[in-house]
Scaffold this motif. Structure first.
Motif, PDB file in Angstrom:
ATOM      1  N   ARG A  22      47.840  50.730  -0.639  1.00 30.81           N
ATOM      2  CA  ARG A  22      46.673  50.695   0.470  1.00 30.81           C
ATOM      3  C   ARG A  22      47.169  50.376   1.987  1.00 30.81           C
ATOM      4  O   ARG A  22      46.320  50.524   2.969  1.00 30.81           O
ATOM      5  CB  ARG A  22      45.966  49.090  -0.091  1.00 30.81           C
ATOM      6  CG  ARG A  22      44.263  49.477   0.118  1.00 30.81           C
ATOM      7  CD  ARG A  22      43.790  47.750   0.058  1.00 30.81           C
ATOM      8  NE  ARG A  22      44.353  46.581   0.036  1.00 30.81           N
ATOM      9  CZ  ARG A  22      44.282  45.335  -1.007  1.00 30.81           C
ATOM     10  NH1 ARG A  22      43.069  45.855  -0.964  1.00 30.81           N
ATOM     11  NH2 ARG A  22      44.999  44.744  -0.131  1.00 30.81           N
ATOM     12  N   LEU A  43      41.158  55.182   1.335  1.00 28.69           N
ATOM     13  CA  LEU A  43      40.717  53.754   1.066  1.00 28.69           C
ATOM     14  C   LEU A  43      40.631  52.746   0.112  1.00 28.69           C
ATOM     15  O   LEU A  43      40.942  52.331  -1.242  1.00 28.69           O
ATOM     16  CB  LEU A  43      40.556  53.191   2.218  1.00 28.69           C
ATOM     17  CG  LEU A  43      42.522  53.522   3.222  1.00 28.69           C
ATOM     18  CD1 LEU A  43      41.456  53.259   4.452  1.00 28.69           C
ATOM     19  CD2 LEU A  43      43.113  51.954   2.410  1.00 28.69           C
ATOM     20  N   LEU A  79      42.212  53.490  -4.242  1.00 32.99           N
ATOM     21  CA  LEU A  79      43.123  52.091  -3.456  1.00 32.99           C
ATOM     22  C   LEU A  79      42.436  51.529  -3.977  1.00 32.99           C
ATOM     23  O   LEU A  79      42.910  49.741  -4.782  1.00 32.99           O
ATOM     24  CB  LEU A  79      43.926  52.251  -2.377  1.00 32.99           C
ATOM     25  CG  LEU A  79      45.037  53.680  -2.329  1.00 32.99           C
ATOM     26  CD1 LEU A  79      45.235  53.769  -1.111  1.00 32.99           C
ATOM     27  CD2 LEU A  79      45.479  53.827  -3.388  1.00 32.99           C
ATOM     28  N   GLU A  80      41.327  50.317  -3.389  1.00 31.60           N
ATOM     29  CA  GLU A  80      40.088  49.369  -3.384  1.00 31.60           C
ATOM     30  C   GLU A  80      39.750  49.107  -4.739  1.00 31.60           C
ATOM     31  O   GLU A  80      40.147  48.103  -5.176  1.00 31.60           O
ATOM     32  CB  GLU A  80      39.391  49.371  -2.457  1.00 31.60           C
ATOM     33  CG  GLU A  80      38.465  47.950  -2.189  1.00 31.60           C
ATOM     34  CD  GLU A  80      40.129  46.851  -2.295  1.00 31.60           C
ATOM     35  OE1 GLU A  80      39.335  45.422  -2.634  1.00 31.60           O
ATOM     36  OE2 GLU A  80      40.414  46.677  -1.450  1.00 31.60           O
TER      37      GLU A  80
END
Length: 160
Positions: A104, A143, A146-147
């Protein structure tokens, strides 16, 4: 931005992209959750495509990707494997979480590079503003994914 600074900046991001691509590939092979590993492998493909976009941008500005930056980035990724996670020989479950956090962070850094190029060098005819907009949008999407993975792995590792 003058060309010397631009080229140096791009070489730093090239080193980071080398480390990031290696890290994505490794986590895609080694993560203990097969579904997370598969998702990271899909992201890894995109990361390599973004790295190719960076290579094309470097070439368009009159520079070439540095072999030294490539080697440095990969060496840093390798050194990053040795983290204090409570285990010396075996892989710690905490590694799964720390590695997703590192992925991330890598994408966040990449996004910052695209954003800087878009804002500071927006009038440079060698750079395609639409391409940079797309690379920023793509990083935002990466992102977000990935979060989601980060929270999933965090729940599995430290409980929720």
């Amino acid at each position: 931005m003058n060309d010397d600074l631009l080229h140096a900046y791009l070489q730093h991001h090239w080193a980071g992209s080398s480390a990031g691509a290696a890290m994505f590939a490794r986590v895609g092979r080694s993560h203990s959750d097969p579904d997370v590993a598969a998702r990271v492998r899909r992201l890894s493909k995109e990361i390599n495509e973004d790295r190719e976009s960076l290579r094309q941008i470097i070439l368009a500005t009159g520079a070439t990707p540095s072999l030294i930056a490539t080697a440095t980035g990969r060496a840093l990724e390798f050194a990053g494997r040795f983290k204090p996670n409570g285990r010396v020989v075996r892989r710690s479950p905490l590694s799964d979480l720390l590695e997703v956090e590192a992925l991330r962070d890598a994408v966040f850094g990449k996004r910052g590079g695209w954003q800087l190029l878009r804002e500071v060098c927006g009038d440079d005819v060698r750079l395609d503003r639409q391409q940079l907009d797309e690379l920023i949008r793509r990083a935002d999407d990466q992102l977000a994914r990935l979060e989601d993975l980060h929270l999933r792995v965090a729940r599995a590792v430290v409980g929720a």
